[in-house]
Design a protein around this motif. Structure first.
Motif, PDB file in Angstrom:
ATOM      1  N   ARG A 237       0.218  -2.663  11.499  1.00 52.22           N
ATOM      2  CA  ARG A 237      -0.320  -3.715  10.930  1.00 52.22           C
ATOM      3  C   ARG A 237      -1.124  -1.900   9.617  1.00 52.22           C
ATOM      4  NH1 ARG A 237      -4.599  -8.088  10.654  1.00 52.22           N
ATOM      5  NH2 ARG A 237      -5.807  -7.552   9.080  1.00 52.22           N
ATOM      6  N   VAL A 238      -0.972  -2.304   8.576  1.00 51.81           N
ATOM      7  CA  VAL A 238      -1.432  -1.367   7.581  1.00 51.81           C
ATOM      8  C   VAL A 238      -2.061  -2.730   6.308  1.00 51.81           C
ATOM      9  CG1 VAL A 238      -1.285   0.852   5.710  1.00 51.81           C
ATOM     10  CG2 VAL A 238      -0.056   0.417   8.187  1.00 51.81           C
ATOM     11  N   ASP A 239      -3.413  -2.087   6.145  1.00 57.50           N
ATOM     12  CA  ASP A 239      -3.845  -3.049   4.964  1.00 57.50           C
ATOM     13  C   ASP A 239      -5.097  -1.776   4.110  1.00 57.50           C
ATOM     14  OD1 ASP A 239      -5.963  -5.554   6.907  1.00 57.50           O
ATOM     15  OD2 ASP A 239      -4.535  -4.027   8.012  1.00 57.50           O
ATOM     16  N   PHE A 240      -4.535  -2.377   3.384  1.00 59.52           N
ATOM     17  CA  PHE A 240      -4.691  -1.804   1.606  1.00 59.52           C
ATOM     18  C   PHE A 240      -6.334  -3.272   1.262  1.00 59.52           C
ATOM     19  CE2 PHE A 240      -0.914  -0.083   2.230  1.00 59.52           C
ATOM     20  CZ  PHE A 240      -0.695   1.018   1.264  1.00 59.52           C
ATOM     21  N   VAL A 241      -7.408  -2.005   1.092  1.00 57.89           N
ATOM     22  CA  VAL A 241      -7.570  -3.065   0.360  1.00 57.89           C
ATOM     23  C   VAL A 241      -8.246  -2.552  -1.010  1.00 57.89           C
ATOM     24  CG1 VAL A 241     -10.967  -3.201   0.291  1.00 57.89           C
ATOM     25  CG2 VAL A 241      -9.259  -2.944   2.165  1.00 57.89           C
ATOM     26  N   LEU A 242      -8.354  -3.889  -2.231  1.00 57.23           N
ATOM     27  CA  LEU A 242      -7.501  -2.991  -2.967  1.00 57.23           C
ATOM     28  C   LEU A 242      -8.521  -2.271  -4.054  1.00 57.23           C
ATOM     29  CD1 LEU A 242      -4.383  -5.450  -3.713  1.00 57.23           C
ATOM     30  CD2 LEU A 242      -3.760  -3.386  -2.996  1.00 57.23           C
ATOM     31  N   ASP A 243      -7.857  -2.431  -5.652  1.00 57.99           N
ATOM     32  CA  ASP A 243      -9.089  -1.911  -6.621  1.00 57.99           C
ATOM     33  C   ASP A 243      -8.126  -2.330  -8.245  1.00 57.99           C
ATOM     34  OD1 ASP A 243     -11.457  -0.965  -7.768  1.00 57.99           O
ATOM     35  OD2 ASP A 243      -9.924   1.151  -8.254  1.00 57.99           O
ATOM     36  N   ASN A 244      -7.515  -1.778  -8.334  1.00 57.34           N
ATOM     37  CA  ASN A 244      -7.201  -2.091 -10.023  1.00 57.34           C
ATOM     38  C   ASN A 244      -6.418  -2.856 -10.104  1.00 57.34           C
ATOM     39  OD1 ASN A 244      -9.344  -1.422 -11.565  1.00 57.34           O
ATOM     40  ND2 ASN A 244      -8.382   0.784 -10.901  1.00 57.34           N
ATOM     41  N   LYS A 367      -9.534   1.542  -1.896  1.00 60.06           N
ATOM     42  CA  LYS A 367      -8.512   1.734  -2.666  1.00 60.06           C
ATOM     43  C   LYS A 367     -10.106   1.967  -3.859  1.00 60.06           C
ATOM     44  CE  LYS A 367      -5.244   3.542  -3.999  1.00 60.06           C
ATOM     45  NZ  LYS A 367      -4.538   2.523  -4.635  1.00 60.06           N
ATOM     46  N   GLY A 368     -10.457   3.661  -4.606  1.00 58.74           N
ATOM     47  CA  GLY A 368     -10.693   3.148  -5.963  1.00 58.74           C
ATOM     48  C   GLY A 368     -12.316   3.378  -5.433  1.00 58.74           C
ATOM     49  N   ASP A 369     -12.889   3.914  -6.782  1.00 59.05           N
ATOM     50  CA  ASP A 369     -14.023   3.904  -6.761  1.00 59.05           C
ATOM     51  C   ASP A 369     -15.394   3.645  -6.303  1.00 59.05           C
ATOM     52  OD1 ASP A 369     -15.801   6.449  -8.122  1.00 59.05           O
ATOM     53  OD2 ASP A 369     -16.815   4.330  -8.885  1.00 59.05           O
ATOM     54  N   LEU A 370     -14.885   1.412  -6.539  1.00 59.17           N
ATOM     55  CA  LEU A 370     -16.242   1.005  -5.930  1.00 59.17           C
ATOM     56  C   LEU A 370     -16.043   0.431  -4.581  1.00 59.17           C
ATOM     57  CD1 LEU A 370     -18.349  -0.800  -6.109  1.00 59.17           C
ATOM     58  CD2 LEU A 370     -16.462  -3.260  -6.893  1.00 59.17           C
ATOM     59  N   SER A 401      -8.583   3.623  11.950  1.00 56.96           N
ATOM     60  CA  SER A 401      -8.248   4.682  10.650  1.00 56.96           C
ATOM     61  C   SER A 401      -8.500   4.405   9.395  1.00 56.96           C
ATOM     62  CB  SER A 401      -6.630   4.885  10.644  1.00 56.96           C
ATOM     63  OG  SER A 401      -6.435   6.356  11.814  1.00 56.96           O
ATOM     64  N   ILE A 402      -9.625   5.347   9.132  1.00 59.63           N
ATOM     65  CA  ILE A 402      -9.568   4.879   7.365  1.00 59.63           C
ATOM     66  C   ILE A 402      -9.316   5.562   6.380  1.00 59.63           C
ATOM     67  CG2 ILE A 402     -12.159   4.650   5.647  1.00 59.63           C
ATOM     68  CD1 ILE A 402     -13.315   3.176   8.294  1.00 59.63           C
ATOM     69  N   CYS A 403      -9.105   5.518   5.472  1.00 58.58           N
ATOM     70  CA  CYS A 403      -8.259   6.476   4.354  1.00 58.58           C
ATOM     71  C   CYS A 403      -8.995   5.439   2.937  1.00 58.58           C
ATOM     72  CB  CYS A 403      -7.127   7.105   4.505  1.00 58.58           C
ATOM     73  SG  CYS A 403      -6.304   8.085   3.144  1.00 58.58           S
ATOM     74  N   SER A 404      -9.805   7.183   2.427  1.00 62.96           N
ATOM     75  CA  SER A 404     -10.368   5.884   1.069  1.00 62.96           C
ATOM     76  C   SER A 404      -9.547   6.958  -0.204  1.00 62.96           C
ATOM     77  CB  SER A 404     -11.982   6.448   0.709  1.00 62.96           C
ATOM     78  OG  SER A 404     -12.361   6.366  -0.539  1.00 62.96           O
ATOM     79  N   LEU A 405      -8.912   6.467  -0.759  1.00 62.02           N
ATOM     80  CA  LEU A 405      -8.030   7.308  -2.233  1.00 62.02           C
ATOM     81  C   LEU A 405      -9.189   6.267  -3.620  1.00 62.02           C
ATOM     82  CD1 LEU A 405      -4.658   6.105  -1.319  1.00 62.02           C
ATOM     83  CD2 LEU A 405      -5.491   8.783  -1.476  1.00 62.02           C
ATOM     84  N   LYS A 438     -11.282  12.834 -13.639  1.00 65.13           N
ATOM     85  CA  LYS A 438     -10.091  13.714 -14.049  1.00 65.13           C
ATOM     86  C   LYS A 438     -10.513  14.345 -12.037  1.00 65.13           C
ATOM     87  CE  LYS A 438     -10.313  14.109 -17.984  1.00 65.13           C
ATOM     88  NZ  LYS A 438     -10.425  15.053 -19.710  1.00 65.13           N
ATOM     89  N   TYR A 439     -11.247  14.256 -11.397  1.00 64.73           N
ATOM     90  CA  TYR A 439     -11.199  14.113 -10.202  1.00 64.73           C
ATOM     91  C   TYR A 439     -10.556  13.707  -8.489  1.00 64.73           C
ATOM     92  CZ  TYR A 439     -12.241  19.522 -12.293  1.00 64.73           C
ATOM     93  OH  TYR A 439     -12.677  20.774 -13.412  1.00 64.73           O
ATOM     94  N   ALA A 440     -11.129  14.252  -7.859  1.00 68.04           N
ATOM     95  CA  ALA A 440     -10.730  13.320  -6.637  1.00 68.04           C
ATOM     96  C   ALA A 440     -10.706  13.535  -5.460  1.00 68.04           C
ATOM     97  CB  ALA A 440      -8.822  12.552  -6.719  1.00 68.04           C
ATOM     98  N   VAL A 441     -10.636  12.411  -3.946  1.00 69.77           N
ATOM     99  CA  VAL A 441     -11.275  12.745  -2.946  1.00 69.77           C
ATOM    100  C   VAL A 441      -9.683  11.655  -2.628  1.00 69.77           C
ATOM    101  CG1 VAL A 441     -13.818  13.164  -2.847  1.00 69.77           C
ATOM    102  CG2 VAL A 441     -12.446  11.133  -2.555  1.00 69.77           C
ATOM    103  N   VAL A 442      -9.245  12.426  -1.092  1.00 67.18           N
ATOM    104  CA  VAL A 442      -8.700  11.544  -0.410  1.00 67.18           C
ATOM    105  C   VAL A 442      -9.376  11.779   0.686  1.00 67.18           C
ATOM    106  CG1 VAL A 442      -6.191  11.532   0.445  1.00 67.18           C
ATOM    107  CG2 VAL A 442      -6.419  11.232  -1.634  1.00 67.18           C
TER     108      VAL A 442
END
Length: 450
Positions: A237-244, A367-370, A401-405, A438-442
């Motif tokens: 099971r994989v979850d997406f806490v969505l943004d836009n 997902k996302g900045d917020l 596991s947590i991944c922030s994009l 224009k810059y990002a983190v994973v």
């Protein structure tokens, strides 16, 4: 002192710091957003013939104008009115406990920004005819339509079922999809005042050479760490806490589709907002709107797609619709995602949601900045602070596991290696690389032992 919404682990960002990004957001960007809501509502009630709907539409416009005035003149924040929603008492208790004398500028920027959107929804809740109205829907649709080039390119590439892939091919494709999902986050309507449409189209590019070029701007890049976890998943099971909504949701679904087809995941759970939020955040209706747009040949007609483009997009959407029908994809929402709280409070404020994610999900994408701001409490961490430290013990030790994009659109940052900040700032100002998109983190947290 205990960590609270008005006392984060490090000093909070506040709009009272004149010249800061929080100040610019509060003084300039929020009034622009509220003005666009006023314009949308004026157009909406002007089309109505029902007297009650017209009267209530005008009252909402008056209420939005009042909210805008309060913010621009730094008035003290007030409790929510009783608007029939169960979260009113929670918000009002928090305001009374943590922000009893705070204004729109001197309160925590994170909390106040969330409160602004909840105050906006209060106006619709207090009506009888506009309760379900989304004042941001037309903007969401317009920007999704504006992403047609990348949409059709991805549809052509992924409309057909994948052939059996080697592990090396899977790794290459995963790396590409992670980047596409990352840069898709650039289309944040609450921040478009900082970026041109050309900037966004450049960030949405899906070609190999363009992605390799953009990867240089990922200042914390844990994609390989995420892959090392994903390659070991089987029917998880994989979850997406969505943004836009719109293009970012579209690319999230492409990644989710890949996870299902490769049997890395058997079930994908998509977490939406419960109310229109931060202009372009996904509510449950945005799922059906996106699928309807993909099936409707008229939606992209002005973009002159080829018949092959239309057929590929409809084939992709049809497969996604099947996933939803057979329960492989689950669309849900929870009030906690629309609270003013950082995610350190998830366990105490929404224990059932915390337990579900901690015990049942093998990977949660935020997902996302917020979401990044809430994961890290939106405070002034030293930039080399480890991601796990910023997350806090509950999330870093109890989630698998947590991944922030996240494309960087606010000051908060952590997880940088020594010397990286200094290297970046040889060519970019702090405002540009922290807040310009224009810059990002994973960033990845391996969490509890499996």
């Amino acid at each position: 002192m205990p960590v609270t919404p008005n006392n984060p682990p490090c000093p909070a960002y506040r709009a009272s710091e004149k010249g800061s990004f929080a100040w610019d957001t509060t003084a300039r960007r929020w009034p622009v957003i509220l003005t666009s809501v006023i314009d949308d509502m004026c157009k909406a009630y002007a089309k109505e013939t029902d007297d009650t709907k017209v009267k209530e539409g005008k009252a909402i416009v008056e209420g939005v104008s009042t909210l805008k005035y309060e913010i621009e003149h730094d008035r003290q924040i007030r409790p929510l009115k009783e608007d029939g929603q169960p979260d009113v008492a929670v918000w009002n208790q928090q305001i009374a406990t943590y922000f009893p004398n705070s204004t729109w500028f001197d309160g925590s920027w994170l909390y106040n920004e969330c409160l602004m959107y909840r105050r906006l929804r209060e106006l619709y809740n207090l009506s009888t005819t506009w309760k379900d109205y989304d004042p941001f829907l037309s903007q969401k649709n317009a920007t999704f339509k504006g992403s047609f080039g990348a949409v059709f390119e991805l549809a052509q590439k992924f409309s057909k079922l994948l052939d059996a892939q080697t592990e090396e091919q899977n790794q290459i494709l995963f790396h590409e999809l992670m980047q596409v999902c990352l840069w898709g986050n650039a289309h944040d309507l609450s921040l478009l005042t900082n970026m041109s449409q050309e900037d966004i189209r450049n960030l949405q590019a899906t070609g190999k050479e363009k992605l390799e070029e953009q990867e240089k701007n990922i200042v914390v890049n844990d994609i390989d760490k995420v892959w090392n976890h994903v390659k070991g998943l089987k029917n998880a099971r994989v979850d997406f806490v969505l943004d836009n909504a719109g293009f970012e949701l579209f690319v999230d679904l492409v990644l989710a589709d890949w996870l299902v087809q490769t049997k890395k995941a058997e079930k994908i759970v998509f977490h939406c907002k419960t109310i229109p939020w931060f202009v372009s955040d996904v509510i449950e209706d945005d799922f059906s709107n996106l699928l309807e747009s993909c099936f409707n040949p008229e939606f992209f007609a002005s973009c002159s797609p080829s018949q092959d483009d239309v057929a590929a997009l409809q084939a992709l959407a049809s497969r996604w619709q099947d996933y939803i029908k057979n329960g492989q994809w689950v669309i849900t929402s929870h009030p906690f995602w629309c609270s003013g709280l950082a995610y350190r409070h998830l366990r105490e404020e929404a224990p059932e949601l915390f337990a579900d994610l901690a015990n049942n999900s093998q990977l949660v994408f935020f997902k996302g900045d917020l979401n990044f701001r809430k994961l890290t409490y939106d405070c002034k961490w030293p930039v080399t602070t480890p991601f796990n430290t910023a997350l806090g013990e509950d999330l870093s030790e109890h989630f698998t596991s947590i991944c922030s994009l996240r494309t960087n659109k606010a000051d908060v940052i952590c997880g940088l290696k020594e010397g990286v900040q200094e290297k970046i700032e040889q060519t970019a100002t702090p405002l540009e690389w922290r807040c310009g998109g224009k810059y990002a983190v994973v960033e990845y947290s391996s969490g509890k032992p499996e």
